[in-house]
Scaffold this motif. Structure first.
Motif, PDB file in Angstrom:
ATOM      1  N   SER A  54      78.871  30.021  77.942  1.00  0.00           N
ATOM      2  CA  SER A  54      78.170  29.959  76.667  1.00  0.00           C
ATOM      3  C   SER A  54      77.438  31.270  76.384  1.00  0.00           C
ATOM      4  O   SER A  54      77.476  31.790  75.266  1.00  0.00           O
ATOM      5  N   ARG A  55      76.795  31.805  77.455  1.00  0.00           N
ATOM      6  CA  ARG A  55      76.039  33.039  77.274  1.00  0.00           C
ATOM      7  C   ARG A  55      76.991  34.179  76.866  1.00  0.00           C
ATOM      8  O   ARG A  55      76.711  34.936  75.945  1.00  0.00           O
ATOM      9  N   THR A  56      78.128  34.253  77.576  1.00  0.00           N
ATOM     10  CA  THR A  56      79.100  35.314  77.271  1.00  0.00           C
ATOM     11  C   THR A  56      79.644  35.138  75.859  1.00  0.00           C
ATOM     12  O   THR A  56      79.772  36.107  75.108  1.00  0.00           O
ATOM     13  N   TYR A  57      79.928  33.887  75.506  1.00  0.00           N
ATOM     14  CA  TYR A  57      80.490  33.632  74.188  1.00  0.00           C
ATOM     15  C   TYR A  57      79.521  34.062  73.077  1.00  0.00           C
ATOM     16  O   TYR A  57      79.886  34.753  72.138  1.00  0.00           O
ATOM     17  N   HIS A  58      78.242  33.649  73.266  1.00  0.00           N
ATOM     18  CA  HIS A  58      77.258  34.001  72.234  1.00  0.00           C
ATOM     19  C   HIS A  58      77.030  35.508  72.165  1.00  0.00           C
ATOM     20  O   HIS A  58      76.825  36.066  71.091  1.00  0.00           O
ATOM     21  N   LEU A  59      77.101  36.136  73.350  1.00  0.00           N
ATOM     22  CA  LEU A  59      76.935  37.600  73.400  1.00  0.00           C
ATOM     23  C   LEU A  59      78.070  38.262  72.601  1.00  0.00           C
ATOM     24  O   LEU A  59      77.833  39.153  71.784  1.00  0.00           O
ATOM     25  N   LEU A  60      79.292  37.769  72.852  1.00  0.00           N
ATOM     26  CA  LEU A  60      80.451  38.339  72.160  1.00  0.00           C
ATOM     27  C   LEU A  60      80.372  38.093  70.658  1.00  0.00           C
ATOM     28  O   LEU A  60      80.709  38.955  69.851  1.00  0.00           O
ATOM     29  N   ARG A  61      79.913  36.889  70.316  1.00  0.00           N
ATOM     30  CA  ARG A  61      79.811  36.553  68.891  1.00  0.00           C
ATOM     31  C   ARG A  61      78.778  37.460  68.208  1.00  0.00           C
ATOM     32  O   ARG A  61      79.017  37.983  67.124  1.00  0.00           O
ATOM     33  N   ASP A  62      77.652  37.678  68.904  1.00  0.00           N
ATOM     34  CA  ASP A  62      76.626  38.562  68.340  1.00  0.00           C
ATOM     35  C   ASP A  62      77.154  39.986  68.213  1.00  0.00           C
ATOM     36  O   ASP A  62      76.887  40.684  67.237  1.00  0.00           O
ATOM     37  N   ARG A  63      77.913  40.413  69.251  1.00  0.00           N
ATOM     38  CA  ARG A  63      78.473  41.775  69.228  1.00  0.00           C
ATOM     39  C   ARG A  63      79.433  41.923  68.047  1.00  0.00           C
ATOM     40  O   ARG A  63      79.471  42.956  67.390  1.00  0.00           O
ATOM     41  N   ARG A  64      80.204  40.860  67.828  1.00  0.00           N
ATOM     42  CA  ARG A  64      81.185  40.909  66.748  1.00  0.00           C
ATOM     43  C   ARG A  64      80.482  41.058  65.401  1.00  0.00           C
ATOM     44  O   ARG A  64      80.867  41.862  64.564  1.00  0.00           O
ATOM     45  N   VAL A  65      79.408  40.279  65.248  1.00  0.00           N
ATOM     46  CA  VAL A  65      78.641  40.353  63.999  1.00  0.00           C
ATOM     47  C   VAL A  65      78.059  41.762  63.830  1.00  0.00           C
ATOM     48  O   VAL A  65      78.125  42.370  62.753  1.00  0.00           O
ATOM     49  N   GLU A  66      77.535  42.288  64.946  1.00  0.00           N
ATOM     50  CA  GLU A  66      76.938  43.630  64.907  1.00  0.00           C
ATOM     51  C   GLU A  66      78.021  44.671  64.596  1.00  0.00           C
ATOM     52  O   GLU A  66      77.794  45.609  63.830  1.00  0.00           O
ATOM     53  N   ASN A  67      79.176  44.464  65.216  1.00  0.00           N
ATOM     54  CA  ASN A  67      80.303  45.371  65.001  1.00  0.00           C
ATOM     55  C   ASN A  67      80.700  45.414  63.522  1.00  0.00           C
ATOM     56  O   ASN A  67      80.909  46.477  62.947  1.00  0.00           O
ATOM     57  N   LEU A  68      80.774  44.229  62.935  1.00  0.00           N
ATOM     58  CA  LEU A  68      81.131  44.145  61.515  1.00  0.00           C
ATOM     59  C   LEU A  68      80.099  44.860  60.661  1.00  0.00           C
ATOM     60  O   LEU A  68      80.421  45.579  59.720  1.00  0.00           O
ATOM     61  N   ARG A  69      78.827  44.650  61.022  1.00  0.00           N
ATOM     62  CA  ARG A  69      77.737  45.284  60.258  1.00  0.00           C
ATOM     63  C   ARG A  69      77.835  46.805  60.366  1.00  0.00           C
ATOM     64  O   ARG A  69      77.701  47.534  59.379  1.00  0.00           O
ATOM     65  N   LEU A  70      78.118  47.280  61.585  1.00  0.00           N
ATOM     66  CA  LEU A  70      78.229  48.726  61.791  1.00  0.00           C
ATOM     67  C   LEU A  70      79.419  49.304  61.026  1.00  0.00           C
ATOM     68  O   LEU A  70      79.328  50.393  60.463  1.00  0.00           O
ATOM     69  N   LYS A  71      80.528  48.546  61.026  1.00  0.00           N
ATOM     70  CA  LYS A  71      81.707  49.010  60.281  1.00  0.00           C
ATOM     71  C   LYS A  71      81.394  49.136  58.796  1.00  0.00           C
ATOM     72  O   LYS A  71      81.803  50.074  58.131  1.00  0.00           O
ATOM     73  N   GLU A  72      80.646  48.138  58.317  1.00  0.00           N
ATOM     74  CA  GLU A  72      80.258  48.136  56.910  1.00  0.00           C
ATOM     75  C   GLU A  72      79.391  49.362  56.610  1.00  0.00           C
ATOM     76  O   GLU A  72      79.596  50.051  55.608  1.00  0.00           O
ATOM     77  N   GLU A  73      78.439  49.631  57.516  1.00  0.00           N
ATOM     78  CA  GLU A  73      77.558  50.787  57.336  1.00  0.00           C
ATOM     79  C   GLU A  73      78.354  52.079  57.358  1.00  0.00           C
ATOM     80  O   GLU A  73      78.094  53.006  56.594  1.00  0.00           O
ATOM     81  N   LEU A  74      79.343  52.117  58.272  1.00  0.00           N
ATOM     82  CA  LEU A  74      80.169  53.324  58.410  1.00  0.00           C
ATOM     83  C   LEU A  74      80.944  53.580  57.111  1.00  0.00           C
ATOM     84  O   LEU A  74      81.006  54.709  56.624  1.00  0.00           O
ATOM     85  N   THR A  75      81.506  52.511  56.560  1.00  0.00           N
ATOM     86  CA  THR A  75      82.259  52.655  55.302  1.00  0.00           C
ATOM     87  C   THR A  75      81.354  53.160  54.186  1.00  0.00           C
ATOM     88  O   THR A  75      81.705  54.071  53.440  1.00  0.00           O
ATOM     89  N   THR A  76      80.154  52.566  54.104  1.00  0.00           N
ATOM     90  CA  THR A  76      79.203  52.985  53.065  1.00  0.00           C
ATOM     91  C   THR A  76      78.839  54.456  53.256  1.00  0.00           C
ATOM     92  O   THR A  76      78.791  55.229  52.298  1.00  0.00           O
ATOM     93  N   SER A  77      78.614  54.833  54.525  1.00  0.00           N
ATOM     94  CA  SER A  77      78.223  56.219  54.809  1.00  0.00           C
ATOM     95  C   SER A  77      79.352  57.182  54.446  1.00  0.00           C
ATOM     96  O   SER A  77      79.108  58.246  53.883  1.00  0.00           O
TER      97      SER A  77
END
Lengths: 276, 167
Positions: A54-77
């Protein structure tokens, strides 16, 4: 008592439901410490095998969300960087044009090309300066490289330019080296040519061709282009001289409208109104 | 053997519901895998059997939810009781009816569970913003799974073994 048990047996499903309601209400009334204790016990025993997963899964899910956010920021930049680069390019171009504007001996107006072609004149240019800025029909138009054309129609906030390569455009020109006169116009194939040049004239490839000032519409000395191909006919009085225009007619973004005298007013120029 | 499989299935469903299917993001929407498993199991067990598994599933979920303890127990048994009634009186092999029943049961399950929440003052808000979308998600997932199972003959509604019990 026996009949009560019979009822329960006969309606066992309903009895279980009734029991669950009573049990649920009782459980909800227990102290929070008891409930927390039960829950802790369950987490440490029943759920223990899944804790790591569960811990690994939630960590991965959070990373994925963060990854998406960073990608979005990168595109905007990236988009912002591209916009800044374009602004920088425009800035450099305008600086260069301002420098050029100061060198022009006539009063001039820097205007932006806002459109190309009108229904009646497909090859024309539409420029974002009109009678509100003192533009009148007949004024010559140049870019930083050479002659572009002339104003042929004026509205309040825009005007139409007839470019050098329009079949109806004509200008009196002179070869800068040999001082041979001719008429520069555009032929049916869209080539800019110099007409009325005697077959024996000294015209060479690369010669600068300037406006002669004859006719009074264009001032003397505006660079029209350079001599390209020269062909001398075996019979006939005139040679064919092709001109490579100096102005970048197909890539114009800004042009200068020159406030010079219209026929008969001389070169002293027509001053643009103060509004500009 | 069937009971052992069900125990294991229930245990895994609870674990999944607490991990993978846990309410996600700020919306707090989530799937109710345990409810779907109980509905599936009830379709080919007796009514009493279904209710007992609903009791067990509810308790199992409750022990991991100290804030609303008792809520899952009542919600799950009520949902399965009503599923039993629907299964015997309606033709659940019709996709529209199956979907509607799943949606109703999911909403009812969430409504009852929410009654046991300590924040009853926000009941309406939580019901609309959290429970209704979660119920729709659960019903949608359940519909897809049960429909596929029905196509493969692994879900046969209307055959609940209710000979040993009546409401």
């Amino acid at each position: 008592m026996a009949s009560f048990l019979d009822i329960i047996k006969r309606h066992l499903a309903l009895s279980i439901w009734a029991f669950s309601i009573i049990a649920g209400i009782l459980l909800s009334q227990t102290s929070i410490d008891f409930r927390a204790g039960v829950s802790r016990l369950a987490m440490n025993s029943l759920y223990l095998p899944f804790t790591s997963f569960s811990r690994t899964y939630h960590l991965l899910r959070d990373r994925r969300v963060e990854n998406l956010r960073l990608k979005e920021e990168l595109t905007t930049s990236k988009l912002r960087v591209e916009a800044l680069k374009e602004a920088q390019r425009e800035n450099e171009r305008l600086r260069r044009l301002i420098g050029f504007s100061e060198k022009i001996e006539y009063s001039n107006l820097l205007a932006e090309v806002i459109g190309r072609g009108t229904p009646r004149m497909p090859g024309s240019l539409v420029v974002g300066a009109g009678s509100d800025r003192g533009v009148i029909v007949g004024l010559p138009v140049i870019d930083e490289n050479g002659l572009v054309g002339k104003v042929i129609a004026v509205n309040d906030r825009s005007c139409v330019i007839q470019p050098l390569n329009d079949p109806n455009f004509k200008i009196s020109a002179i070869d800068a080296r040999s001082r041979i006169n001719g008429i520069v116009s555009s032929n049916s194939r869209g080539k800019i040519i110099m007409e009325n040049v005697p077959a024996d004239a000294d015209i060479r490839r690369g010669d600068a061709v300037l406006s002669s000032g004859l006719g009074g519409l264009f001032p003397e000395g505006l660079l029209i282009g350079r001599v390209g191909r020269v062909s001398v006919p075996q019979s006939g009085l005139f040679m064919t001289v092709e001109i490579d225009p100096a102005a970048l007619l197909d890539r114009l973004e800004e042009v200068f409208i020159l406030f010079v005298g219209i026929a008969g007013e001389g070169e002293s120029g027509v001053e643009p109104p103060e509004a500009q | 053997m069937k009971n052992l499989v069900m125990i294991l299935g229930l245990y895994l469903a609870v674990a999944l519901q607490l991990s993978v299917a846990a309410p996600f993001g700020a919306s707090q929407w989530g799937f109710d895998i345990v409810l779907l498993l109980l509905i599936y199991y009830s379709s080919f067990s007796s009514r009493v059997g279904g209710m007992l598994w609903a009791l067990a599933g509810g308790v199992l979920l409750d022990v991991f939810d100290p804030a609303s303890m008792g809520g899952h127990l009542v919600a799950k048994t009520t949902a399965i009781l009503l599923f039993g009634i629907a299964d015997s009186s309606l033709n659940l092999s019709q996709p529209a009816i199956l979907g509607a029943i799943l949606l109703l049961l999911s909403i009812l399950d969430r409504m009852i569970f929410r009654l046991f929440s300590p924040f009853l003052s926000n009941y309406g808000w939580a019901l609309l913003r959290v429970d209704l979308p979660s119920a729709v998600l659960t019903a949608l997932l359940g519909f897809i799974l049960l429909y596929v199972a029905m196509r493969f003959g692994a879900f046969l509604p209307g055959r609940m073994q209710d000979a040993d019990d009546s409401l």
